[in-house]
Write a protein that holds these residues in place. Structure first.
Motif, PDB file in Angstrom:
ATOM      1  N   ARG A 171      40.681  36.002  40.812  1.00  0.00           N
ATOM      2  CA  ARG A 171      39.820  35.374  41.812  1.00  0.00           C
ATOM      3  C   ARG A 171      40.476  34.090  42.293  1.00  0.00           C
ATOM      4  NH1 ARG A 171      34.639  35.504  37.688  1.00  0.00           N
ATOM      5  NH2 ARG A 171      34.504  37.783  37.425  1.00  0.00           N
ATOM      6  N   ARG A 209      37.478  43.716  49.841  1.00  0.00           N
ATOM      7  CA  ARG A 209      37.447  42.587  48.897  1.00  0.00           C
ATOM      8  C   ARG A 209      36.415  42.843  47.802  1.00  0.00           C
ATOM      9  NH1 ARG A 209      42.257  40.519  49.733  1.00  0.00           N
ATOM     10  NH2 ARG A 209      42.523  39.665  51.823  1.00  0.00           N
ATOM     11  N   GLN A 243      39.094  31.325  42.238  1.00  0.00           N
ATOM     12  CA  GLN A 243      38.726  30.291  41.255  1.00  0.00           C
ATOM     13  C   GLN A 243      39.708  30.228  40.084  1.00  0.00           C
ATOM     14  OE1 GLN A 243      36.809  32.571  42.546  1.00  0.00           O
ATOM     15  NE2 GLN A 243      34.933  31.661  43.384  1.00  0.00           N
ATOM     16  N   VAL A 267      44.772  38.008  45.082  1.00  0.00           N
ATOM     17  CA  VAL A 267      43.364  38.188  44.726  1.00  0.00           C
ATOM     18  C   VAL A 267      43.119  39.661  44.389  1.00  0.00           C
ATOM     19  CG1 VAL A 267      41.022  38.221  45.656  1.00  0.00           C
ATOM     20  CG2 VAL A 267      42.481  36.253  46.073  1.00  0.00           C
ATOM     21  N   ASP A 289      33.122  33.427  50.399  1.00  0.00           N
ATOM     22  CA  ASP A 289      34.078  33.976  49.434  1.00  0.00           C
ATOM     23  C   ASP A 289      35.331  33.117  49.296  1.00  0.00           C
ATOM     24  OD1 ASP A 289      35.209  34.395  51.883  1.00  0.00           O
ATOM     25  OD2 ASP A 289      35.506  36.566  51.646  1.00  0.00           O
ATOM     26  N   THR A 314      36.973  43.122  43.521  1.00  0.00           N
ATOM     27  CA  THR A 314      36.308  42.259  42.548  1.00  0.00           C
ATOM     28  C   THR A 314      35.232  42.995  41.757  1.00  0.00           C
ATOM     29  OG1 THR A 314      34.824  41.516  44.315  1.00  0.00           O
ATOM     30  CG2 THR A 314      36.749  40.153  43.846  1.00  0.00           C
ATOM     31  N   LYS A 318      41.679  41.292  37.662  1.00  0.00           N
ATOM     32  CA  LYS A 318      40.758  41.048  38.767  1.00  0.00           C
ATOM     33  C   LYS A 318      40.756  39.563  39.160  1.00  0.00           C
ATOM     34  CE  LYS A 318      37.738  44.892  37.425  1.00  0.00           C
ATOM     35  NZ  LYS A 318      36.376  45.315  37.027  1.00  0.00           N
TER      36      LYS A 318
END
Length: 507
Positions: free
Chosen positions: A94, A246, A96, A17, A176, A250, A92
């Motif tokens: 994620r 974190r 997702q 991540v 998150d 992001t 970056k």
């Protein structure tokens, strides 16, 4: 225009991540792709992650990937679009982003598409252990950590390296999508003097915390209670720091801004902080970037520190595959002239073993993968194996549970570790000189890019019996695989100004 086929690695790609990763994709046979249509998409063809047409990237894109995606080179040897390299760069990362990505390439009269699987991970905070006395004289030890993805495995160990059975494990998932884990176990002074709690991912990455049980049980109850409260305070502070980190990854509020707004008051309470630090140094050691690492010196300060554990390794010709050619000094190995690999994929049968065997301690050696005036090797396998496991041939059997631990470079198919299933790593550039550190007692096998001075990864396991170095030069390279004699570390009273070995966040 000639027909083409889209090619991608056969294994999934793993990245952290917040990191930047490359999803490899190219066309075969190689041809100029500048005039082709290139579309990367996930769930819907009409919502591309990236869309290249008419010689440029079009402004038609799924919004969540805007300013995060681009075309890139999949390796240092790639010629880019002119050679048919259509690899995707994602920044970056994620949670997702985890899942399948489709690489679609279309020409005037033909097209082809393949799927690349991306696995996203997050290495959580160092586990914090804190005790609570029980009525029967035992001590209940809790272990907490947060910021993990996916859910980590939890392992309790005693100072004799014996697995302890946990009393329970609970997991929760935050907004998150990261996991927080709480585990606990009950121990007595007769069970162990030191207890460790480790949390690990499938990649072999892990965090570990330790607690001195004997010191706590032998202390008075008020001191034990005070120690418990101190560690609880540290746990809250650790969670806050991880949360801030974190957000920095992001692209959200900066660490300085958050510290100014929320944490400076806590950090200026020196009386509490000093007591926490003093107590933790006595009884707890955590594997974290801001604390002392465990096992101590596993991630060494620099190459000189690693070479203090250097051992001279030679190849055992008697335990090498008959189709391998070993030099007279037993330092160089390659596929024999005339050998033809008739199977599919990497030639796992071409194994050679070191003549040295290890049953304890810390041992380091280096392997040269790039000779002067010769292209660097892209096919190789390096690691360790349990002594006597030289007859296994099936790739599916070459796993840690069967006594094999290695890193494999399979040319265009990428670099991966032999987990089950194998996990592909993003290692850029490819190592030209690989360092290997075997820490038998702590169950760790670490790999380093010596030229780039980078720690690549650490595999965590439990070694039993004797283990020996493992080598495989692959086939098709002009360069040989050479075991080096490490130079003696330079002793100096002055602290070295060389750059420290840094953990590769993209591995």
């Amino acid at each position: 225009m000639m027909s083409f086929t889209v090619v991608v690695p056969r294994d999934q790609t793993v990245a952290h991540v917040g990191s930047t990763d490359t999803l490899p994709c190219w066309i075969s046979p190689p041809e100029n792709a500048e005039a082709l249509e290139i579309r990367w998409y996930r769930h819907e063809f009409s919502k591309p992650v990236l869309f290249y047409q008419h010689g440029k990237i079009q402004d038609v894109q799924e919004e969540s990937y805007r300013n995060r995606s681009s075309l890139t080179l999949w390796s240092d040897q790639s010629g880019g679009l002119k050679d048919g390299d259509v690899s995707l760069r994602l920044e970056k990362l994620r949670i997702q982003d985890e899942g399948s990505f489709h690489c679609y390439v279309s020409g005037e009269s033909e097209y082809d598409s393949r799927e690349v699987v991306l696995k996203v991970t997050a290495l959580g905070s160092a586990p914090v252990l804190f005790p609570q006395p029980l009525d029967d004289g035992r001590m209940n030890i809790s272990c907490k950590s947060s910021g993990w993805y996916p859910e980590p495995n939890v392992t309790w160990m005693s100072d004799e390296r014996t697995v302890l059975r946990p009393g329970g494990v609970s997991r929760s998932r935050g907004a998150d999508e990261m996991f927080s884990v709480h585990s606990w176990t009950a121990v007595s002074q007769s069970d162990a003097q030191l207890v460790s709690c480790s949390m690990s991912l499938m990649t072999g990455e892990f965090r570990e915390g330790r607690l001195n049980i004997q010191a706590i049980i032998s202390s008075d109850p008020w001191k034990a209670l005070f120690f418990t409260l101190l560690i609880c305070a540290l746990l809250g502070l650790t969670g806050l720091i991880l949360y801030i980190y974190r957000h920095k990854l992001t692209g959200k509020k900066t660490v300085k801004e958050v510290c100014d707004d929320e944490t400076m008051e806590c950090l200026t309470k020196e009386d509490v902080g000093d007591k926490i630090t003093e107590e933790l140094k006595k009884d707890t050691v955590c594997d974290d970037e801001s604390t002392e690492k465990l096992p101590k010196e596993v991630v060494e300060d620099n190459i000189e520190e690693l070479r203090k554990h250097a051992v001279q390794i030679t190849i055992d010709p008697e335990r090498s595959h008959p189709d391998l050619k070993v030099s007279k000094d037993r330092k160089i190995v390659r596929d024999a002239p005339g050998y033809k690999h008739t199977g599919e994929g990497f030639p796992f049968e071409l194994r050679a073993f070191g003549a040295q065997r290890f049953t304890s301690g810390r041992h380091y050696w280096e392997v040269d993968l790039a000779r002067e005036n010769t292209p660097p090797k892209i096919f190789w396998l390096i690691g360790v194996a349990k002594h006597g496991n030289c007859r296994l041939k099936n790739r599916s059997a070459l796993t840690p549970s069967n006594g094999y631990w290695f890193l494999c470079s399979d040319g265009p198919n990428g670099i991966y570790i032999n987990s089950d299933p194998p996990v592909t790593l993003s290692l850029t550039p490819r190592p030209e000189q690989l360092g290997v550190l075997l820490d038998y007692d702590h169950g760790q096998l670490s790999f380093y890019n010596v030229k780039e001075r980078k720690h690549l990864l650490t595999m965590s396991s439990r070694f039993t019996g004797s283990v020996a170095p493992l080598f495989n030069p692959g086939v098709g390279d002009l360069s040989s695989l050479t075991v080096l004699d490490c130079p003696k570390p330079v002793e100096s009273p002055v602290k070295s100004s060389e750059p420290l070995l840094s953990n590769s966040s993209e591995a």
